[in-house]
Design an enzyme around this catalytic site. Structure first.
Site, PDB file in Angstrom:
ATOM      1  N   CYS A 371       0.801  -1.226   0.000  1.00  0.00           N
ATOM      2  CA  CYS A 371       0.000   0.000   0.000  1.00  0.00           C
ATOM      3  C   CYS A 371       0.836   1.279   0.000  1.00  0.00           C
ATOM      4  O   CYS A 371       0.530   2.217  -0.742  1.00  0.00           O
ATOM      5  CB  CYS A 371      -0.973   0.000   1.167  1.00  0.00           C
ATOM      6  SG  CYS A 371      -0.193   0.074   2.809  1.00  0.00           S
ATOM      7  N   HIS A 429      -2.684   1.309   6.744  1.00  0.00           N
ATOM      8  CA  HIS A 429      -2.937   1.329   5.301  1.00  0.00           C
ATOM      9  C   HIS A 429      -2.696   2.746   4.801  1.00  0.00           C
ATOM     10  O   HIS A 429      -3.083   3.724   5.453  1.00  0.00           O
ATOM     11  CB  HIS A 429      -4.362   0.887   4.981  1.00  0.00           C
ATOM     12  CG  HIS A 429      -4.680   0.900   3.517  1.00  0.00           C
ATOM     13  ND1 HIS A 429      -3.956   0.172   2.587  1.00  0.00           N
ATOM     14  CD2 HIS A 429      -5.613   1.580   2.796  1.00  0.00           C
ATOM     15  CE1 HIS A 429      -4.438   0.395   1.381  1.00  0.00           C
ATOM     16  NE2 HIS A 429      -5.444   1.249   1.472  1.00  0.00           N
ATOM     17  N   ASP A 452      -6.934   6.023  -3.690  1.00  0.00           N
ATOM     18  CA  ASP A 452      -6.267   4.821  -3.174  1.00  0.00           C
ATOM     19  C   ASP A 452      -5.930   3.887  -4.337  1.00  0.00           C
ATOM     20  O   ASP A 452      -6.797   3.189  -4.853  1.00  0.00           O
ATOM     21  CB  ASP A 452      -7.160   4.113  -2.167  1.00  0.00           C
ATOM     22  CG  ASP A 452      -6.413   3.021  -1.402  1.00  0.00           C
ATOM     23  OD1 ASP A 452      -5.279   2.697  -1.803  1.00  0.00           O
ATOM     24  OD2 ASP A 452      -6.958   2.512  -0.409  1.00  0.00           O
TER      25      ASP A 452
END
Length: 782
Positions: A371, A429, A452
């Site tokens: 991530c 995250h 994202d």
């Protein structure tokens, strides 16, 4: 008559005829010439330019200044005071062709004014809505405002058109127009002319072709004078990415390095990252990414026409940073600790190496990312294109696969995982926030937007996420674009623990404050953490928070932990360092006025940062304890290095679960804590006085804390303005236990100011060890 051409070093073309001997003499002194009517006279202007022998394209080369070429067989420019007769018309010699000889796009000066001078490309890079100057030098005569007409043509994309906003034709005017492309004559010095051009603040970004057209009466020439690249402009108030704070613009657009926060909610640490958005080749790679995205391949004209919108660009970048749609994306994601055929996600320290590998290998995905790598690369691309962006870390981040805003966990009475759940809690995250207006959503949703690029769930059939307004996430406005329910769950979902007893019965305990903690980003201008949790959610238990949950159609089932009869938490001793044993404790508080009897169990397992559990590395037998009223007791668990050494993933994480069974009430309490096992520190010393363009020495060292040697040791050093790409130092010998690995490296700083020198260390036993040092480089003396 021949004298007219002889003075120009030309022979009189045969189609020019002298009307009389008097005419010949007059012509030499300034008389009459006869010129056959051009066959295209009066027809379509573009058709005339294509066929007229006076129209020749001249292309500039090099750094933005070039020389226009002339055809040796074309008629010479008219002499002053001469007349030409074309059919039934007379034309004065002041109206001879205006011939462009050279031009200068002033790449360096315009780059400085547009804050793009540090970009590694050798061409003009501009920000939309901001004027830029070019200089034109004509041959034979100067520009005459009353006679000559100058106009420009700009085009972007493979199918430019004015209707799609990818082409514009505009003439010089007295004053610029902010809503469209414009050109204004600034200054004239003999045959040199300075012109200021400006794009509108909503122009399409990308690579443009610039053409100059000169026209004197019906005759004219066209000169292709170069390409330029247009970016978003957060300095322009009318740009949709405008940011009014200069310190924030410096941090979120111009800064080429930064910090990314990792670890756990109980142990937050940062790693350095070289975004490098102005490094050589990076801008070209970012534009390449836009040009091979599936939307462009499906409809090139529509894709290019939408490149004025940061919302559209954000969705494209979010999708292209991962490769899950088989779209030739940049990064291949992997979380199973098997990275032998690529690079471990923990080993990266910058985006530039990743982007260059992607380009050099024919736009094949680079292995591997997780991530923070996905987010950092997306941040580089967005900053490069001119959109203010930052990497954000959410601790205890929920991945809610069934969109019910709850994360279900199943454990047995010993605290061990009983069954697998598709829902997960990532100990952290990372995503990107980008700054833009949202005219598509109405008032109130401008500002930071979540993007994202980590491939988790599909959005409109594609693995991308956002942009989602942070304001909409906080307010629970689930129906707005894009992907707000998924991100809302990441920071708000309830965690439901189901304790499966020996008889198969399940008991439920809800931990509503576990998710979405310490949402963090780098502070503006400082190497510290800024907590931005308040941007995403109201305080736990507040009236506003309850109202948001009602709006989100989720009934929050909250249990006030401090009001429980018993309270359970996990504490870690000092010294949770790799290579060492350490203790964890289940801490039980009796908040009642009565003695309580309970049973406590502790279980420890290796885990990955995305919540996938590994092997067990510690377990206690159930312990019955008596707790006096208002008292506290601890139950210890010793975690041994020999137990976790071969079980840790490269994330260095151990998940500890404590389970308490209250014998009097039958209630079950669960406490969970992720423990980060610390790597050793990398020490960086700078020897000498740092100065621009003068050799600098860095001394880098690391001590092996383990009881076994480190083999295959490699240091990777990188820093914008300090190194040309990455510098790699491979150690020839193993590093013995408790021994120090030390070496020196020569650097040649090319940029002055505050820079970051970043180091990554890899070996067979220690991986992803990071360190950095801020270095202030003095400017080179004049």
């Amino acid at each position: 008559m021949g004298g007219i051409f002889q003075c120009l070093g030309r022979q009189m073309p045969p189609q020019y005829k002298v009307l009389s001997e008097v005419g010949t003499e007059a012509a030499n002194k300034g008389g009459f010439l006869w010129l056959p009517r051009h066959p295209d006279r009066g027809k379509d202007r573009h058709r005339h330019r294509q066929h007229c022998p006076r129209h020749r394209d001249s292309t500039g080369t090099g750094t933005g200044s070039g020389t226009g070429s002339t055809d040796p067989h074309r008629p010479a420019p008219w002499l002053k005071s001469a007349f030409a007769y074309s059919g039934d018309e007379y034309i004065t010699a002041e109206q001879r062709d205006l011939v462009l000889e050279t031009w200068d796009l002033h790449c360096d000066r315009n780059g400085r004014e547009h804050r793009t001078a540090d970009m590694g490309c050798k061409q003009l890079v501009l920000r939309r809505g901001q004027p830029y100057s070019i200089t034109l030098r004509f041959s034979g005569r100067a520009y005459d405002e009353g006679v000559d007409k100058l106009s420009f043509n700009v085009e972007t994309g493979p199918c430019p058109s004015e209707t799609s906003g990818t082409q514009s034709h505009f003439a010089t005017t007295d004053c610029p127009e902010e809503s469209c492309w414009s050109a204004v004559v600034q200054q004239q010095d003999g045959e040199s002319l300075s012109v200021s051009l400006c794009s509108p603040p909503d122009a399409r970004i990308g690579r443009y072709r610039l053409t100059l057209e000169t026209c004197t009466d019906y005759q004219g020439s066209s000169y292709q004078i170069g390409d330029f690249i247009l970016l978003f402009n957060p300095w322009h108030p009318e740009d949709t990415v405008f940011m009014d704070d200069e310190n924030e613009r410096r941090e979120y657009v111009l800064s080429q390095d930064g910090l990314i926060f990792q670890g756990t909610s109980d142990y937050i640490y940062s790693i350095p990252w070289n975004f490098g958005q102005f490094e050589d080749e990076v801008l070209a790679i970012c534009l390449k990414m836009l040009d091979i995205n599936p939307k462009h391949l499906r409809d090139q004209n529509r894709d290019c026409s939408r490149r004025n919108d940061p919302v559209y660009i954000g969705r494209v970048v979010s999708a292209m940073v991962n490769c899950n749609d088989e779209d030739r994306g940049v990064l291949f994601g992997r979380w199973d600790n098997r990275y032998e055929d690529g690079m471990s996600p923990m080993a990266w320290i910058g985006s530039v190496d990743i982007l260059k590998r992607w380009k050099n290998f024919g736009c094949q995905p680079v292995k591997y990312g997780q991530c923070w790598v996905f987010a950092a690369v997306a941040c580089t691309v967005m900053r490069c294109l001119g959109i203010p962006s930052r990497v954000v870390t959410n601790y205890n981040s929920a991945h809610d696969t069934n969109a019910n805003l709850t994360i279900d966990r199943y454990i047995n009475e010993r605290g061990e995982q009983e069954r697998q759940s598709w829902d997960k809690i990532w100990n952290f995250h990372c995503w990107v926030e980008s700054w833009m207006t949202r005219p598509d959503l109405g008032a109130g949703y401008d500002g930071w937007q979540v993007l994202d690029p980590t491939p988790q769930e599909k959005s409109e059939g594609v693995y991308c996420c956002g942009p989602a307004p942070v304001k909409a996430i906080k307010e629970g406005d689930m129906l707005l674009k894009y992907d707000i329910p998924f991100i809302f769950a990441e920071v708000n979902a309830d965690v439901v623990y189901w304790v499966v007893q020996g008889d198969g019965m399940q008991k439920q305990t809800i931990r509503s404050s576990d998710v979405g903690k310490f949402i963090s980003t780098k502070s503006v201008g400082r190497d510290s953490r800024e907590d931005i949790t308040h941007n995403y959610k109201y305080p736990e238990g507040s009236e506003e928070e309850r109202a948001v949950f009602e709006k989100a159609e989720h009934q929050k089932k909250s249990i006030g932990e401090e009001d429980e009869g018993l309270h359970l938490r996990i504490k870690v001793s000092e010294g949770a360092n790799k290579g060492s044993d350490f203790d964890v404790f289940a801490v039980v508080n009796n908040n009642t006025d009565e003695e309580r009897v309970c049973r406590v169990t502790l279980c420890a397992r290796a885990t990955s940062h995305n919540g996938i559990l590994g092997p067990q590395c510690g377990l206690t037998d159930p312990v019955d304890i008596d707790i006096e009223p208002r008292a506290e007791k601890r139950v210890p668990l010793r975690i041994l290095y020999e137990e976790y050494r071969d079980k840790l993933t490269q994330d260095n994480l151990i998940k500890v679960v404590a389970l308490l069974n209250d014998h009097q009430t039958g209630d079950i309490l669960v406490a969970v804590r992720d423990i980060y096992v610390e790597n050793p520190r990398i020490k960086i010393r700078i020897l000498g006085e740092p100065m621009q363009n003068r050799k600098l020495v860095a001394e880098i060292s690391l001590v092996n804390p383990l009881a076994v040697p480190l083999n295959g040791c490699v240091f990777v050093v990188e820093g914008t303005g300090l190194t040309e790409g990455q510098l790699v130092k491979e150690l020839e010998e193993p590093v013995e236990p408790q021994a120090e690995a030390k070496f020196r490296m020569d650097l040649m700083p090319r940029l002055s100011g505050l820079q970051k020198l970043m180091v990554d260390f890899e070996s067979d036993q220690l991986t992803g060890v990071k360190g950095y040092r801020n270095v202030i480089i003095a400017p080179q003396p004049l």
